[in-house]
Design a protein around this motif. Structure first.
Motif, PDB file in Angstrom:
ATOM      1  N   LEU A  93      30.307 -24.228  63.104  1.00  0.00           N
ATOM      2  CA  LEU A  93      31.061 -23.828  64.288  1.00  0.00           C
ATOM      3  C   LEU A  93      30.099 -23.514  65.418  1.00  0.00           C
ATOM      4  O   LEU A  93      29.081 -22.876  65.209  1.00  0.00           O
TER       5      LEU A  93
ATOM      6  N   TRP B  90      28.773 -15.699  71.549  1.00  0.00           N
ATOM      7  CA  TRP B  90      30.220 -15.693  71.321  1.00  0.00           C
ATOM      8  C   TRP B  90      30.856 -14.603  72.158  1.00  0.00           C
ATOM      9  O   TRP B  90      30.296 -13.527  72.302  1.00  0.00           O
TER      10      TRP B  90
ATOM     11  N   ASP C 194      23.280 -18.864  70.032  1.00  0.00           N
ATOM     12  CA  ASP C 194      24.742 -18.956  70.187  1.00  0.00           C
ATOM     13  C   ASP C 194      25.270 -17.667  70.787  1.00  0.00           C
ATOM     14  O   ASP C 194      24.930 -16.578  70.334  1.00  0.00           O
TER      15      ASP C 194
ATOM     16  N   ASP D 117      27.832 -13.845  61.641  1.00  0.00           N
ATOM     17  CA  ASP D 117      27.384 -14.932  62.516  1.00  0.00           C
ATOM     18  C   ASP D 117      28.061 -16.254  62.152  1.00  0.00           C
ATOM     19  O   ASP D 117      27.798 -16.810  61.078  1.00  0.00           O
ATOM     20  N   PRO D 118      28.922 -16.789  63.022  1.00  0.00           N
ATOM     21  CA  PRO D 118      29.619 -18.040  62.682  1.00  0.00           C
ATOM     22  C   PRO D 118      28.666 -19.210  62.453  1.00  0.00           C
ATOM     23  O   PRO D 118      28.997 -20.153  61.738  1.00  0.00           O
ATOM     24  N   ALA D 119      27.467 -19.137  63.062  1.00  0.00           N
ATOM     25  CA  ALA D 119      26.523 -20.243  62.886  1.00  0.00           C
ATOM     26  C   ALA D 119      26.063 -20.354  61.428  1.00  0.00           C
ATOM     27  O   ALA D 119      25.516 -21.378  61.036  1.00  0.00           O
ATOM     28  N   ARG D 120      26.271 -19.302  60.646  1.00  0.00           N
ATOM     29  CA  ARG D 120      25.843 -19.365  59.238  1.00  0.00           C
ATOM     30  C   ARG D 120      26.918 -19.938  58.329  1.00  0.00           C
ATOM     31  O   ARG D 120      26.718 -20.002  57.116  1.00  0.00           O
ATOM     32  N   LEU D 121      28.045 -20.329  58.893  1.00  0.00           N
ATOM     33  CA  LEU D 121      29.117 -20.852  58.044  1.00  0.00           C
ATOM     34  C   LEU D 121      29.032 -22.362  57.891  1.00  0.00           C
ATOM     35  O   LEU D 121      28.782 -23.077  58.856  1.00  0.00           O
TER      36      LEU D 121
ATOM     37  N   ALA E  51      36.203 -18.186  64.873  1.00  0.00           N
ATOM     38  CA  ALA E  51      34.801 -17.800  64.981  1.00  0.00           C
ATOM     39  C   ALA E  51      34.546 -16.591  65.884  1.00  0.00           C
ATOM     40  O   ALA E  51      33.788 -15.699  65.502  1.00  0.00           O
ATOM     41  N   PRO E  52      35.158 -16.495  67.082  1.00  0.00           N
ATOM     42  CA  PRO E  52      34.863 -15.322  67.911  1.00  0.00           C
ATOM     43  C   PRO E  52      35.226 -14.004  67.216  1.00  0.00           C
ATOM     44  O   PRO E  52      34.527 -13.004  67.380  1.00  0.00           O
TER      45      PRO E  52
ATOM     46  N   GLY F 214      23.096 -24.472  63.440  1.00  0.00           N
ATOM     47  CA  GLY F 214      23.330 -23.238  64.182  1.00  0.00           C
ATOM     48  C   GLY F 214      22.092 -22.800  64.944  1.00  0.00           C
ATOM     49  O   GLY F 214      20.982 -22.877  64.448  1.00  0.00           O
ATOM     50  N   ALA F 215      22.307 -22.362  66.176  1.00  0.00           N
ATOM     51  CA  ALA F 215      21.191 -21.923  66.987  1.00  0.00           C
ATOM     52  C   ALA F 215      21.214 -20.406  67.070  1.00  0.00           C
ATOM     53  O   ALA F 215      22.263 -19.790  67.080  1.00  0.00           O
TER      54      ALA F 215
ATOM     55  N   ALA G 167      32.479 -13.253  64.793  1.00  0.00           N
ATOM     56  CA  ALA G 167      31.307 -12.767  65.514  1.00  0.00           C
ATOM     57  C   ALA G 167      31.503 -11.298  65.876  1.00  0.00           C
ATOM     58  O   ALA G 167      30.564 -10.498  65.818  1.00  0.00           O
TER      59      ALA G 167
ATOM     60  N   LEU H  49      31.717 -24.976  56.778  1.00  0.00           N
ATOM     61  CA  LEU H  49      33.134 -25.078  56.436  1.00  0.00           C
ATOM     62  C   LEU H  49      33.421 -26.425  55.796  1.00  0.00           C
ATOM     63  O   LEU H  49      32.916 -27.455  56.252  1.00  0.00           O
TER      64      LEU H  49
END
Lengths: 472, 262
Positions: free
Chosen positions: A349, A375, A373, B118-122, B109-110, A369-370, B113, B124
């Motif tokens: 995501l 949010w 990011d 951290d959504p970047a670690r998912l 995701a928000p 993922g960066a 967060a 899916l």
């Protein structure tokens, strides 16, 4: 008439004549409608097939084109550099190629020579007992010199003009002074001469970009059992991995090509999340999908090639061995998942700067993922956001209030608490959609929902309620 | 819901900071009950003293399979919230991504967060059949280098299936089987099984009609080497911490902002 077989040519017929004229001379002539698109596809299929011999295969579509047809002189070029030894030499390779093409139903002549132009000329104009000509390097110039000027791939008008001048053989031309030839016939004539003698380079345009690395296995009797194919794939992975290891390269995409006894080619392409050299990781993904290759009557050649290779650079090898191993495990997991579910169904995501809740996250490739990011977390958002808001029947006591009750999936919920409405206007560059208001509400049992109201009663619109998410 | 309204802990669990010999003894008993197979697992404290005191290893064992079940088809939000609370703690101490597989993971995701997750670690995965979801889950559980693997499942795990997944987790990564549709539980080899329902919140001081921090009825239905139990918990939305809900504040008829001596 676009093309003629050998018999018709011997009767003196030629491409370009009208069918009526030809019929007048040879009443028993058999005529079939030309299908140049079909011929083109057949030639492409043959080029695909011929990659079992060499990675670089180019089409020769220009030969003998009359009225756009491909004609019987169409051909293929194979860059056999470094390939002939796999077949026991150039002559053996040529014979093998010719026999197999014949089995596919085509008449063919083969020449092995130093340049594309000389092999083109020898294949078509040299006398060859078995339909195969091999030009030894020291003899090639002499063989070429003895051929008719037609072997130079010149426009027909040029060829006939040369014949009228008595320049019948390529050797005659080579001995003639150049300046008058250029003045009379243009630059193309000397270019063809230089190409046929290898004085200037003639690049081939391969039908597929040649792989940097390639491993190949042959099964003379063909294999059809999926287990045998898997075993072959494992050996190919080991060989390819050895080449990659020596070159310090990893692959992101590999292709397994299975050349069948009937001339069909089955291909399987596999991508990796990170550059790979480990044979086990390559093989596991191939094994999961080997069923996609239909062996038909049997596979006689299997080739594993790299479609995208890149150097394994230091940043891809974390210093701590454990971390590297763990990272490889995770990348391997992603590859296996993508192999089974497809790349679009395995994703990460990424934030997208939109205030519309359903548009805020966007999919991207996993593990991309960066750290940076960002949010938007200022507003309360449900942990579960339904892909499609589900309509609910709601009873609101006052126009701008949250509902007192609503019915969702057949059950009635009494709202006992609610946060003030949050208004979300549609992005201004998108028109149509009515303004929405969102309410976080809690029912009598403490369940929390994100209710959405579309439309404004003060504008005379009838509000439509839906449930868009669930809060923890 | 068959939870008593304000039954808030506690069985005979020792208070936090109890005799370490007792802890060792409990671990020993656990080891015997497990047939010595797995030894003492690495443990993640939940941060709720009463809960940690109740759990046999004073926390949630890592590299094990846990099951979180909604107490009914309408309790999906609460069950997801409890799972995310546990998961965000796991992600704080375990490096690497989290695999999340489901029919259609509808995670927002928000909101994750905002929970500090951290959504970047998912990673899916959309898997259409239960078989596919279990396959992906097992692959994830076997993978070293993941922080955790989560599967949204639609059917109860059976004994053989859960044993297989538990074994995979022991060599790989912590797993959470999540059943948002509720439903029955079969006999299974999971390390813990939790059943979660929502409970009415207490409104924030500044808005007597507003929605307060989430509260859940948390039932520990199954716990290897331990006993079942149930608690009323509250999650502090600002800090993300879980805590037992203060018992007296739970009375709905209490005026907002009232102070109770106790």
């Amino acid at each position: 008439m676009v093309a003629l077989d050998r018999g018709a040519t011997l009767l003196g017929l030629a491409p370009g004549e009208s069918v009526a004229d030809a019929r007048a001379r040879v009443p028993e002539l058999h005529v079939a409608a030309s299908d140049s698109a079909g011929d083109g596809r057949a030639l492409e299929a043959l080029a695909d097939w011929a990659q079992r011999y060499a990675p670089v295969v180019a089409l020769d579509r220009q030969s003998a084109t009359v009225a756009g047809g491909i004609g019987g002189d169409a051909g293929l070029w194979l860059d056999a550099t470094g390939c002939a030894h796999l077949f026991g030499g150039e002559e053996a390779m040529g014979l093998d190629l010719r026999h197999r093409i014949e089995r596919l139903g085509f008449a063919a002549r083969v020449a092995v020579a130093a340049t594309p132009a000389s092999s083109w000329a020898l294949a078509r104009y040299a006398d060859a007992a078995e339909g195969v000509t091999v030009a030894e390097p020291e003899a090639e110039r002499e063989m070429i010199a003895g051929l008719a000027v037609a072997a130079l791939r010149l426009p027909a008008v040029v060829t006939s003009a040369l014949m009228r001048l008595g320049l019948k053989r390529i050797g005659d031309l080579a001995a003639a002074p150049r300046a008058p030839l250029v003045a009379r016939f243009g630059e193309v004539l000397v270019r063809r001469l230089d190409q046929v003698f290898g004085l200037v380079e003639e690049p081939l345009a391969p039908v597929r970009p040649p792989p940097s690395f390639r491993a190949r296995l042959v099964f003379p009797d063909g294999i059809g059992n999926p287990d045998d194919l898997a075993l072959a794939a494992r050996r190919l992975c080991e060989r390819l991995s050895g080449q990659l290891d020596r070159a310090q390269q990893g692959v992101r995409r590999i292709e397994l090509a299975a050349y069948r006894l009937d001339g069909e080619v089955g291909r399987l392409t596999i991508g990796f999340a990170r550059p790979v050299w480990d044979p086990e990781r390559m093989f596991r993904l191939i094994r999961d999908r080997i069923g996609q290759i239909d062996p038909g009557p049997g596979v006689e050649v299997a080739i594993l090639s790299t479609l995208a290779a890149e150097p394994l650079i230091a940043t891809q090898m974390p210093l701590i061995a454990d971390a590297r191993e763990a990272g490889d495990d995770v990348a391997g997991l992603v590859d296996r998942l993508a192999g089974r579910f497809g790349e679009t169904d395995v994703h990460g995501l990424a934030p997208l700067d939109s205030h519309l809740p359903e548009r805020a996250p966007r999919r991207r490739a996993p593990l991309k993922g960066a750290r940076k990011d960002v949010w938007q977390t200022r507003r309360r958002r449900p942990q579960r956001l339904l892909d499609q808001p589900e309509p609910v029947e709601a009873l609101a006591l006052l126009p701008d209030h949250p509902p007192a009750r609503f019915r969702w999936r057949g059950r009635s919920h009494r709202v006992v608490r609610a946060d003030p409405a949050e208004r979300i206007a549609d992005e201004w560059w998108r028109e149509q959609a009515p303004t929405r208001d969102y309410f976080r509400v809690e029912d009598e049992d403490g369940r929390r929902f994100w209710l959405r109201r579309d439309g404004l009663s003060e504008k005379g619109e009838t509000p439509a309620w839906s449930l868009h998410g669930l809060f923890a | 819901m068959n939870f008593p309204m304000t039954q808030i802990l506690s069985f005979s669990s020792p208070a936090p900071g109890a005799d370490p010999r007792l802890t060792d003894l409990r671990a020993e008993i656990g080891r015997i009950e497990r047939g010595c197979a797995a030894g003492i697992p690495a443990v993640l404290p939940t941060g709720v003293a009463a809960l940690d005191g109740h759990l046999p290893f004073r926390g949630l064992p890592l590299k094990r399979l846990h099951e979180v079940v909604a107490a009914g088809e309408r309790e999906a939000g609460a069950a997801l919230g409890f799972l995310l609370a546990l998961l965000s703690r796991v992600m704080r101490i375990e490096a690497g991504p989290v695999l999340w597989c489901g029919r259609r993971p509808e995670l927002h995701a928000p909101a994750l967060a905002a929970l500090g997750l951290d959504p970047a670690r998912l990673i899916l995965v959309r898997a259409r059949t239960e078989t596919d979801r279990l396959w992906a889950f097992e692959e994830g559980l076997r993978t070293k280098g993941l922080a955790a693997a989560v599967a949204e499942l639609e059917k109860p795990l059976d004994l053989a299936g859960s044993r297989r997944l538990q074994l995979a987790a022991e060599k790989g990564t912590t797993g959470f089987a999540l059943r948002l549709d509720g439903g029955e539980a079969a006999a299974s080899a999971v390390e813990t099984r939790w059943r979660i329902a929502a409970a009415p919140s207490v409104p924030p001081a500044d808005d007597p009609d507003g929605v307060g921090d989430p509260r859940w009825r948390v039932a520990l239905e199954r716990c290897r080497g331990g006993r079942p139990g149930h608690w009323l918990m509250e999650k502090n939305d600002a800090t993300g911490d879980l805590a037992l809900a203060p018992a007296l504040r739970d009375r709905p008829d209490l005026p907002a902002g009232a102070r109770v001596a106790g």
